[in-house]
Design an enzyme around this catalytic site. Structure first.
Site, PDB file in Angstrom:
ATOM      1  N   LYS A 106       0.836  -1.198   0.000  1.00 29.44           N
ATOM      2  CA  LYS A 106       0.000   0.000   0.000  1.00 29.44           C
ATOM      3  C   LYS A 106       0.867   1.242   0.000  1.00 29.44           C
ATOM      4  O   LYS A 106       1.990   1.237   0.508  1.00 29.44           O
ATOM      5  CB  LYS A 106      -0.886   0.020   1.252  1.00 29.44           C
TER       6      LYS A 106
ATOM      7  N   GLY B 241     -20.932   7.017   3.767  1.00 37.09           N
ATOM      8  CA  GLY B 241     -19.958   7.389   2.757  1.00 37.09           C
ATOM      9  C   GLY B 241     -20.449   7.033   1.369  1.00 37.09           C
ATOM     10  O   GLY B 241     -20.547   5.857   1.035  1.00 37.09           O
ATOM     11  N   VAL B 242     -20.779   8.049   0.572  1.00 33.23           N
ATOM     12  CA  VAL B 242     -21.276   7.795  -0.786  1.00 33.23           C
ATOM     13  C   VAL B 242     -20.391   8.500  -1.813  1.00 33.23           C
ATOM     14  O   VAL B 242     -20.855   9.236  -2.673  1.00 33.23           O
ATOM     15  CB  VAL B 242     -22.762   8.203  -0.929  1.00 33.23           C
ATOM     16  N   GLY B 243     -19.079   8.255  -1.671  1.00 30.05           N
ATOM     17  CA  GLY B 243     -18.137   8.669  -2.695  1.00 30.05           C
ATOM     18  C   GLY B 243     -18.244   7.720  -3.870  1.00 30.05           C
ATOM     19  O   GLY B 243     -19.316   7.159  -4.138  1.00 30.05           O
ATOM     20  N   ASN B 244     -17.153   7.455  -4.539  1.00 24.86           N
ATOM     21  CA  ASN B 244     -17.200   6.637  -5.749  1.00 24.86           C
ATOM     22  C   ASN B 244     -17.771   5.246  -5.500  1.00 24.86           C
ATOM     23  O   ASN B 244     -18.658   4.784  -6.221  1.00 24.86           O
ATOM     24  CB  ASN B 244     -15.804   6.525  -6.363  1.00 24.86           C
ATOM     25  N   VAL B 245     -17.270   4.540  -4.473  1.00 23.51           N
ATOM     26  CA  VAL B 245     -17.741   3.183  -4.211  1.00 23.51           C
ATOM     27  C   VAL B 245     -19.148   3.205  -3.621  1.00 23.51           C
ATOM     28  O   VAL B 245     -20.045   2.483  -4.070  1.00 23.51           O
ATOM     29  CB  VAL B 245     -16.787   2.431  -3.264  1.00 23.51           C
TER      30      VAL B 245
ATOM     31  N   TYR C 209     -21.454   5.396  -3.848  1.00 25.09           N
ATOM     32  CA  TYR C 209     -22.424   5.833  -4.860  1.00 25.09           C
ATOM     33  C   TYR C 209     -22.818   4.682  -5.780  1.00 25.09           C
ATOM     34  O   TYR C 209     -24.004   4.436  -6.030  1.00 25.09           O
ATOM     35  CB  TYR C 209     -21.817   6.980  -5.666  1.00 25.09           C
TER      36      TYR C 209
END
Length: 353
Positions: free
Chosen positions: A80, A177-181, A183
């Site tokens: 990482k 959390g509704v960022g890219n993933v 959402y």
């Protein structure tokens, strides 16, 4: 912090501190284990409270990638990168090209990709300096829809165990959390008939989901206590802890966030409370499964990648079954599934040619 003691305790291979004065780069690359193959793991950019927090996060995430890749059946180890900085204002071409040169110096021991706080453009800048980057626009592209689809399939498997059916119609699912993933997960869940409650620290993310999938919005500190069937953490880690567990009113915890348990004992507490926890690195492996398909000798194939991501349903069932058979929490069962594969493959001997 006693870095060598930490490395010895979990058998880390490398910790590389990366600094470039001109671009402002401050990053940490951690390679945990390369038994199964080169270490693959994304590049995260975040505003850490301290350098020690950044290093600890890189250590945890790298080890998580070893287990994620192993459990997903990939011939890849775990690593990482974390970049210290605000992903909304501190990015530059020079910063990511400088990071790319550090990755190139590792000569293929580590392959990076997109993660929290980074995007395709950032990966392109890294690619200017090294070939050891995956998830580019001309290959598999944005991994978020694949991660989301894997979480969706994992949720279906968990529902089969808890509710006796993988049908999600009518279930109340709270997404943190509704960022890219998050959402993309919301779109999959809405398409399956689920009723959604969402939260996010960014107003534009919330607005998009509320408008597109008719989700109900709650404030960030209220998401833990909403009445729901499933709680899906899709933001940052350590959100299952002493403060949040008493608030949970769900039967399943299953989301894309890494390192959801603040401490291992919190996984024990969830089991004691009768809440099924789907281990994060098992259910969120869709993105890395997709990215790994780029390394296939025949080249990237989207349909093949999606089929492999869909098999997260079976992996989740396998972990749940081991948990029941051995009477252990699911987070322990997941580790054993991964460790057994690493041990088995490490013992395979090459024949003399």
């Amino acid at each position: 912090m006693k870095i060598f003691e930490i490395m010895e305790s979990k058998d880390y291979e490398n910790v590389i501190l990366c600094h470039d004065k001109t671009s402002g780069l401050k990053a940490v690359i951690v390679i945990h284990d390369t038994t199964l193959g080169p270490a693959l793991g994304g590049c995260r950019m975040w505003t850490y409270d301290s350098e020690e927090d950044a290093i600890n996060d890189a250590l945890r995430l790298a080890r998580g990638m070893t287990y994620k890749n192993a459990a997903a059946g990939l011939n890849l180890g775990g690593g990482k990168t974390v970049v210290i900085g605000n992903p909304r204002k501190d990015k530059s071409e020079a910063l990511f090209r400088s990071l790319g040169r550090y990755i190139e110096s590792l000569k293929g021991r580590y392959i990076t990709a997109e993660d929290v706080g980074t995007n395709l453009k950032d990966m392109e800048y890294i690619h200017y300096e090294t070939k050891y980057v995956a998830g580019l626009a001309e290959t598999s592209g944005d991994p978020s829809p694949f991660t989301a689809y894997g979480v969706f399939r994992g949720i279906q498997a968990a529902c089969e165990e808890v509710f006796g059916t993988s049908d999600l119609k009518g279930l109340r699912i709270a997404i943190q959390g509704v960022g890219n993933v998050g959402y993309n997960l919301a779109k999959y869940l809405y398409g399956a008939g689920a009723k959604l409650i969402v939260t996010d620290i960014f107003e534009d993310n919330v607005k998009r989901v509320v408008e597109e999938v008719k989700a109900e919005y709650v404030k960030p500190d209220e998401i833990y206590g909403v009445e729901c069937d499933i709680f899906a953490p899709c933001a940052l880690g350590a959100i299952i802890n002493d403060e949040t567990i008493p608030q949970l009113k769900c039967k399943i915890v299953a989301g894309s966030a890494n390192n959801q348990l603040k401490e291992e004992r919190h996984g024990d507490i969830l089991q004691e409370k009768g809440i099924l926890y789907v281990p994060d690195y098992i259910i969120n492996a869709g993105g890395v499964i997709n990215v790994a398909d780029e390394l296939n000798p025949s080249g990237y194939n989207r349909d093949r990648a999606m089929r492999k991501v869909s098999m997260i349903f079976d992996t989740v069932r396998k972990v749940i079954q081991k948990s029941k058979e051995e009477n252990i929490p699911t987070y322990v069962a997941a580790d054993r599934v991964a460790e057994e594969r690493i041990k088995t493959i490490a013992a395979v001997k090459d024949n003399y040619i």
